[in-house]
Design a protein around this motif. Sequence first.
Motif, PDB file in Angstrom:
ATOM      1  N   ARG A 492       0.846  -1.195   0.000  1.00 45.57           N
ATOM      2  CA  ARG A 492       0.000   0.000   0.000  1.00 45.57           C
ATOM      3  C   ARG A 492       0.877   1.239   0.000  1.00 45.57           C
ATOM      4  O   ARG A 492       2.039   1.198   0.405  1.00 45.57           O
ATOM      5  CB  ARG A 492      -0.955   0.016   1.185  1.00 45.57           C
ATOM      6  CG  ARG A 492      -0.295   0.121   2.546  1.00 45.57           C
ATOM      7  CD  ARG A 492      -1.322   0.210   3.657  1.00 45.57           C
ATOM      8  NE  ARG A 492      -1.840   1.566   3.809  1.00 45.57           N
ATOM      9  CZ  ARG A 492      -2.814   1.891   4.654  1.00 45.57           C
ATOM     10  NH1 ARG A 492      -3.405   0.958   5.390  1.00 45.57           N
ATOM     11  NH2 ARG A 492      -3.232   3.148   4.760  1.00 45.57           N
ATOM     12  N   ASP A 494       0.618   5.397   1.097  1.00 38.46           N
ATOM     13  CA  ASP A 494      -0.144   6.445   1.774  1.00 38.46           C
ATOM     14  C   ASP A 494       0.278   7.806   1.249  1.00 38.46           C
ATOM     15  O   ASP A 494       1.483   8.098   1.164  1.00 38.46           O
ATOM     16  CB  ASP A 494       0.100   6.393   3.283  1.00 38.46           C
ATOM     17  CG  ASP A 494      -0.395   5.103   3.908  1.00 38.46           C
ATOM     18  OD1 ASP A 494      -1.284   4.465   3.313  1.00 38.46           O
ATOM     19  OD2 ASP A 494       0.110   4.733   4.992  1.00 38.46           O
ATOM     20  N   ARG A 522      -2.086  -0.747  -3.288  1.00 30.93           N
ATOM     21  CA  ARG A 522      -3.330  -0.027  -2.982  1.00 30.93           C
ATOM     22  C   ARG A 522      -3.031   1.355  -2.415  1.00 30.93           C
ATOM     23  O   ARG A 522      -2.291   1.501  -1.442  1.00 30.93           O
ATOM     24  CB  ARG A 522      -4.147  -0.831  -1.966  1.00 30.93           C
ATOM     25  CG  ARG A 522      -5.580  -0.318  -1.769  1.00 30.93           C
ATOM     26  CD  ARG A 522      -6.383  -0.506  -3.030  1.00 30.93           C
ATOM     27  NE  ARG A 522      -7.738  -0.033  -2.903  1.00 30.93           N
ATOM     28  CZ  ARG A 522      -8.774  -0.835  -2.593  1.00 30.93           C
ATOM     29  NH1 ARG A 522      -8.571  -2.121  -2.363  1.00 30.93           N
ATOM     30  NH2 ARG A 522      -9.983  -0.337  -2.521  1.00 30.93           N
ATOM     31  N   TYR A 524      -3.905   4.992  -0.494  1.00 34.69           N
ATOM     32  CA  TYR A 524      -4.744   5.569   0.552  1.00 34.69           C
ATOM     33  C   TYR A 524      -4.434   7.053   0.676  1.00 34.69           C
ATOM     34  O   TYR A 524      -3.274   7.468   0.547  1.00 34.69           O
ATOM     35  CB  TYR A 524      -4.481   4.893   1.895  1.00 34.69           C
ATOM     36  CG  TYR A 524      -4.970   3.467   1.983  1.00 34.69           C
ATOM     37  CD1 TYR A 524      -6.144   3.159   2.644  1.00 34.69           C
ATOM     38  CD2 TYR A 524      -4.246   2.431   1.398  1.00 34.69           C
ATOM     39  CE1 TYR A 524      -6.595   1.839   2.735  1.00 34.69           C
ATOM     40  CE2 TYR A 524      -4.684   1.117   1.479  1.00 34.69           C
ATOM     41  CZ  TYR A 524      -5.858   0.828   2.144  1.00 34.69           C
ATOM     42  OH  TYR A 524      -6.308  -0.467   2.219  1.00 34.69           O
ATOM     43  N   LEU A 526      -4.442  10.069   3.304  1.00 38.98           N
ATOM     44  CA  LEU A 526      -4.491  10.385   4.727  1.00 38.98           C
ATOM     45  C   LEU A 526      -4.604  11.896   4.878  1.00 38.98           C
ATOM     46  O   LEU A 526      -3.645  12.640   4.638  1.00 38.98           O
ATOM     47  CB  LEU A 526      -3.242   9.860   5.439  1.00 38.98           C
ATOM     48  CG  LEU A 526      -2.959   8.357   5.300  1.00 38.98           C
ATOM     49  CD1 LEU A 526      -1.727   7.982   6.120  1.00 38.98           C
ATOM     50  CD2 LEU A 526      -4.152   7.524   5.717  1.00 38.98           C
ATOM     51  N   GLU A 536      -8.513   8.542   7.133  1.00 41.67           N
ATOM     52  CA  GLU A 536      -7.953   7.646   6.125  1.00 41.67           C
ATOM     53  C   GLU A 536      -9.012   7.334   5.076  1.00 41.67           C
ATOM     54  O   GLU A 536     -10.109   6.878   5.412  1.00 41.67           O
ATOM     55  CB  GLU A 536      -7.458   6.357   6.778  1.00 41.67           C
ATOM     56  CG  GLU A 536      -6.892   5.343   5.794  1.00 41.67           C
ATOM     57  CD  GLU A 536      -6.410   4.076   6.476  1.00 41.67           C
ATOM     58  OE1 GLU A 536      -5.370   4.145   7.152  1.00 41.67           O
ATOM     59  OE2 GLU A 536      -7.085   3.038   6.345  1.00 41.67           O
ATOM     60  N   GLU A 538      -9.601   5.126   1.642  1.00 41.77           N
ATOM     61  CA  GLU A 538      -9.124   4.088   0.735  1.00 41.77           C
ATOM     62  C   GLU A 538      -9.589   4.410  -0.674  1.00 41.77           C
ATOM     63  O   GLU A 538     -10.792   4.549  -0.930  1.00 41.77           O
ATOM     64  CB  GLU A 538      -9.645   2.722   1.170  1.00 41.77           C
ATOM     65  CG  GLU A 538      -9.122   1.572   0.326  1.00 41.77           C
ATOM     66  CD  GLU A 538      -9.618   0.225   0.807  1.00 41.77           C
ATOM     67  OE1 GLU A 538      -9.264  -0.794   0.179  1.00 41.77           O
ATOM     68  OE2 GLU A 538     -10.363   0.187   1.805  1.00 41.77           O
TER      69      GLU A 538
END
Length: 582
Positions: A492, A494, A522, A524, A526, A536, A538
């Motif tokens: 992931r 961020d 993936r 995200y 924030l 957060e 997604e």
Amino acid sequence: TYKLISTADAVGIFQMESGGMRKLLTRIKPSSFEDLIAVLALFRPGPLDSGMVEEFIKRRDGREAVRYPDPALEPILSETYGVIVYQEQVMQIAQVYAGYSLGDADLLRRAMGKKKAEAMAREKKTFIEGAVGKGHPQAKAEEIFQQMETFAAYGFNKSHSAAYALLSFQTAYLKAHYTKEFMAALLTMEMGDTDKVYKNLADCRQHGIGVLPPDVNSSAADFTVCEEGIRFGLGAVKGAGDKAVDAIVEARAEGPYTSLADFSLRAGSTQVNRRIMESFIKAGAFDSICHSRRRLLEGLDGALAWAARVGKDKVAGQFGLFSEGAGESEPEPSLPDVDPWDDATRLTAEHDVVGFYISGHPLDRYQDDLQLLGTLTMPEVESRRDQEMVALAGVTNTVRLKNSKKGDRYATFNLEDRDGVIEVITWPKTFLECEEAVVGREPVYVYGRLEFGEQRGGPAVAGDEGGFIMKPQIIAEKVVPLTQARCERAGRVDFLVRRGDLSVDALPRLRDILLRHPGGCRPYLLVRRPGESETEIELPKSLLIAPTDSFLADVEKILGPGNTRLRAAVVTPHPQGENAVG
């Protein structure tokens, strides 16, 4: 000084640099010269394997009561907490407890060391008779002789250990109180040993001492101390012999070099030829004159040609008015106006002529990736077990292509990080899969089995002349570019944003970047609000990305540095305690 020793800050300290010795120092924490003598006597295979060291440490720390075989022996054994450590103690016990003369006690010491059964039987009889004659019980005399016999096999000569300890203390004192000067001298002394130079450079970083490239205007032949730290010597540059360095320093006595052309005119000679000057440029020795090494290198031929013409004119007595005081017959040529080298080219050139990266390292920009991948540094490898699976990262050097008995191609190479070098072997099957990564110049990720092999070295421990040292190497199972390992490992990503900090078009631009770099990671979002908790979000699966260098660079242009964070995918941990890639 003792604080430095007890914290195992022992690089460069006589007889105290090995990993095992440094562990022992942190356990014993020497606080006196007697402690140093004992440490050097105890750090040998016999005491370590027999449990003598553990007993010594427990008694010294107060975790075990100090016991003496007999109250009469306390004056002899009190300094070592009732443990027989030195050969001299065996001799003193024989003299005090059994009435031996010093000569006879020395014969006893020799007999115990050689372990000859007949001689030992005679000595045992003599010892017990002497002890009983001095009023000691026979059973106690037999018990003490047995202890002497056991520990004498491991006992070390205290006078030898004291001589070692004196040198250990002196080197530790110099490092503690004159750190820069000590490290400069150490670097100079060990310049011919690549492994030791890496270790010493890493220790300089640990102490916050900057190690600067050589400089034609301030370097001597060897490493020297300067206000900013320690400066490489001109003699460290490949091909720069003593005559070349002497010529540069002698010409510099008239004043600092002001340009490449000035250097060519004043120092250029048969000793300082074009090849040497090119090496100095690549090493950064002209950075104080011009920061662009590419401009210097591309202007080198022009500067040398100018110096040759002006020098010839001076010999002929022709002078011009183009330079105040010097009277050169024509003005100095300007350096070409070209873009500077990128970091990778600069570092590669630097490494080619010095053998080390000085102004940086190719791994510097991959620190987040190293943390993501859980790689070890070269010094950390030494504390791992033989046959353990480990992951490392670095730059490949000294690649050697070979053929197996079956005719299959395989390779060995040195893997280099900021702190050291380790040899890696890629057998035919692995090499077939990783050849491009091995022969390239980009940083790589290596996963494989750690093996320790014996290599003939200097004294491995005090008193063990010509011992063996254990040299680690890696039998690789996987070698891939570090960027590929990052993409495989990351699960992931961020994006850290602060509400109100982004422009109106920032998020649409970020979405476009995600679409241009499809992959399996993936994303995200924030969102941080001042004074509030973090939210957060997604992002959709349609926006899964590949965290390539170009992707990270594009995102940084929008969000700024430090606002993109990769996290590892959840996989089964490998034996190193981290997660293997692939």
